[in-house]
Design an enzyme around this catalytic site. Structure first.
Site, PDB file in Angstrom:
ATOM      1  N   CYS A   1      18.293   4.694  -2.275  1.00  0.00           N
ATOM      2  CA  CYS A   1      17.970   5.290  -3.589  1.00  0.00           C
ATOM      3  C   CYS A   1      19.093   6.182  -4.131  1.00  0.00           C
ATOM      4  O   CYS A   1      19.439   6.113  -5.317  1.00  0.00           O
ATOM      5  CB  CYS A   1      16.662   6.076  -3.499  1.00  0.00           C
ATOM      6  SG  CYS A   1      16.521   7.077  -2.017  1.00  0.00           S
TER       7      CYS A   1
ATOM      8  N   HIS B   1      15.513  12.205  -7.614  1.00  0.00           N
ATOM      9  CA  HIS B   1      16.682  12.692  -6.869  1.00  0.00           C
ATOM     10  C   HIS B   1      17.715  13.211  -7.865  1.00  0.00           C
ATOM     11  O   HIS B   1      17.940  12.594  -8.912  1.00  0.00           O
ATOM     12  CB  HIS B   1      17.346  11.557  -6.099  1.00  0.00           C
ATOM     13  CG  HIS B   1      16.609  11.086  -4.879  1.00  0.00           C
ATOM     14  ND1 HIS B   1      15.439  11.645  -4.423  1.00  0.00           N
ATOM     15  CD2 HIS B   1      16.914  10.087  -4.013  1.00  0.00           C
ATOM     16  CE1 HIS B   1      15.059  11.012  -3.322  1.00  0.00           C
ATOM     17  NE2 HIS B   1      15.928  10.059  -3.056  1.00  0.00           N
TER      18      HIS B   1
ATOM     19  N   SER C   1      -4.078  -1.767   7.065  1.00  0.00           N
ATOM     20  CA  SER C   1      -4.696  -1.804   5.726  1.00  0.00           C
ATOM     21  C   SER C   1      -5.070  -3.219   5.293  1.00  0.00           C
ATOM     22  O   SER C   1      -5.559  -3.404   4.175  1.00  0.00           O
ATOM     23  CB  SER C   1      -3.794  -1.129   4.701  1.00  0.00           C
ATOM     24  OG  SER C   1      -2.514  -1.650   4.793  1.00  0.00           O
TER      25      SER C   1
ATOM     26  N   ARG D   1      17.374  17.439   1.414  1.00  0.00           N
ATOM     27  CA  ARG D   1      15.980  17.247   0.950  1.00  0.00           C
ATOM     28  C   ARG D   1      15.496  18.522   0.294  1.00  0.00           C
ATOM     29  O   ARG D   1      15.689  19.625   0.830  1.00  0.00           O
ATOM     30  CB  ARG D   1      15.098  16.916   2.157  1.00  0.00           C
ATOM     31  CG  ARG D   1      13.693  16.515   1.790  1.00  0.00           C
ATOM     32  CD  ARG D   1      13.600  15.124   1.253  1.00  0.00           C
ATOM     33  NE  ARG D   1      13.846  14.111   2.260  1.00  0.00           N
ATOM     34  CZ  ARG D   1      13.971  12.812   1.995  1.00  0.00           C
ATOM     35  NH1 ARG D   1      13.875  12.368   0.756  1.00  0.00           N
ATOM     36  NH2 ARG D   1      14.188  11.946   2.963  1.00  0.00           N
TER      37      ARG D   1
ATOM     38  N   THR E   1       0.815  -1.218   0.000  1.00  0.00           N
ATOM     39  CA  THR E   1       0.000   0.000   0.000  1.00  0.00           C
ATOM     40  C   THR E   1       0.852   1.273   0.000  1.00  0.00           C
ATOM     41  O   THR E   1       0.329   2.374  -0.099  1.00  0.00           O
ATOM     42  CB  THR E   1      -0.904   0.028   1.257  1.00  0.00           C
ATOM     43  OG1 THR E   1      -0.056  -0.185   2.396  1.00  0.00           O
ATOM     44  CG2 THR E   1      -1.963  -1.058   1.211  1.00  0.00           C
TER      45      THR E   1
END
Ligand code: A2P
Length: 344
Positions: free
Chosen positions: A139, A251, A49, A244, A20
């Protein structure tokens, strides 16, 4: 020819743990896009969920509760549900005989667990035959090593200095909601609610991702430094500043590289143009360079602004952009799963 990781079948039983979430949803999309041979798809998440439905190939699938889910019979589980969840449940899946590809940081620096980017170190997967757990890198690390690898193969890299400009999707669905909500609040001259990030992210830049460590680096910076060395070469010196920015997807990284021998921008441009998983967009005359607005929703690692660094011999600057949720997480995990089912 090496032995296949999994026996040849028409379709495999795939569990998506964290189905989810932002990465889980993208895993479902990428499995469908790439026509991964799925015989049975099992979405799994928390009790919050469980019982709700997710969509895969236009059909709805009911979400199972991880706490009570029995992984027997699952071939591959793609985990993207946070480090604590993974620490607790990945070993249970592995013990049931299933390969776990884990997106969290829980296992990345474990010396018995491989950390894999298919374009860079697919051979490292051999380690997973016994313990069955495979870590997907951070990442920011993934897009960095995809760009560094073809250069390092040509001339060994001595040192890398990287500064990141990271999208909010890297912090999950709630983080994206926070940027959207704060943007609306500020445009309506209201006070902002700060819940997910350490400071306001809308119309701001925060030089703080993950927690601070005793030496003043953040854990995100430490992950990039350690993971790059584990994936590529322990002899490369790497230092990072992770920031950030108020971008939803994609990115960006400013990368400065010093080589152990002759290398220049022209040579690097040629090597990168031929590299697997890389697209070069680098034409200052037409103001062409990679940006997250264009990289979002795509698979490659985009490289541009390739320049000689005149301040230091054998040094270059690169600008590296990728969709952090796709290549930085979901796509890399599905590519690993593709190797696990390949028969050659
Ligand atoms: P849930 O929807 O039940 O909270 P994101 O990174 O976008 O925040 O998503 C996190 C994903 O990880 C979601 O699918 C979330 O499920 C799942 N998740 C978080 N904590 C747990 C847990 N303890 N057990 C199982 N799934 C979890």
């Amino acid at each position: 020819m090496t032995d296949a990781f999994l026996p040849k079948k028409d379709g495999y039983v795939i569990a998506v743990v964290g189905a989810t979430g932002a990465v889980g949803q993208t895993i479902l999309e990428i499995l469908a896009e790439r026509n991964f041979p799925v015989a049975e798809l099992i979405p799994v998440a928390s009790s919050r969920s469980a019982g709700s439905a997710v969509t895969y190939k236009k059909k709805e699938y009911i979400v199972q509760d991880l706490e009570t889910f029995d992984p027997s019979g699952v071939d591959i589980a793609l985990f993207s549900a946070g480090g604590d969840t993974s620490k607790e449940h990945a070993p249970r899946f592995a013990a049931a005989g299933c390969y776990v590809v884990d997106n969290s940081s829980a296992w990345r620096m474990d010396e018995n667990i491989c950390l894999v980017v298919p374009e860079v170190n697919p051979h490292a997967l051999e380690m997973a035959r016994e313990n069955k757990i495979i870590a997907n890198p951070n990442c920011s690390t993934i897009q960095l090593v995809v760009a560094l690898k073809p250069l390092h193969d040509a001339v060994p890299i001595e040192r890398v200095v990287v500064s990141t400009y990271q999208a909010v999707s890297g912090a999950g669905g709630k983080a994206m909601d926070e940027l959207a909500k704060q943007t609306g609040q500020l445009l309506n001259v209201q006070s902002v609610d700060v819940n997910v990030f350490p400071a306001r992210i809308a119309f701001n830049v925060i030089p703080h991702i993950d927690v601070f460590m005793d030496d003043g680096y953040t854990k995100e910076e430490r992950k990039m430094m350690d993971e790059t060395r584990k994936i590529m070469d322990a002899d490369i010196a790497v230092t990072a500043t992770a920031v950030r920015v108020p971008v939803f997807y994609g990115h960006s990284e400013s990368v400065n590289i010093t080589f152990d021998g002759p290398m220049n921008a022209e040579n690097a441009r040629k090597l990168l143009a031929e590299a697997e998983g890389v697209c070069v967009v680098d034409d200052p005359s037409s103001e062409d360079y990679p940006m997250p607005s264009e990289a979002a929703g795509t698979d490659p690692v985009w490289v541009g602004r390739i320049r000689d660094d005149y301040s230091c011999a054998n040094s270059l600057h690169l600008w590296v952009v990728a969709d952090n949720v796709r290549k930085g997480a979901a796509l890399n995990a599905v590519q690993i799963a593709e190797i696990l089912i390949s028969q050659s």
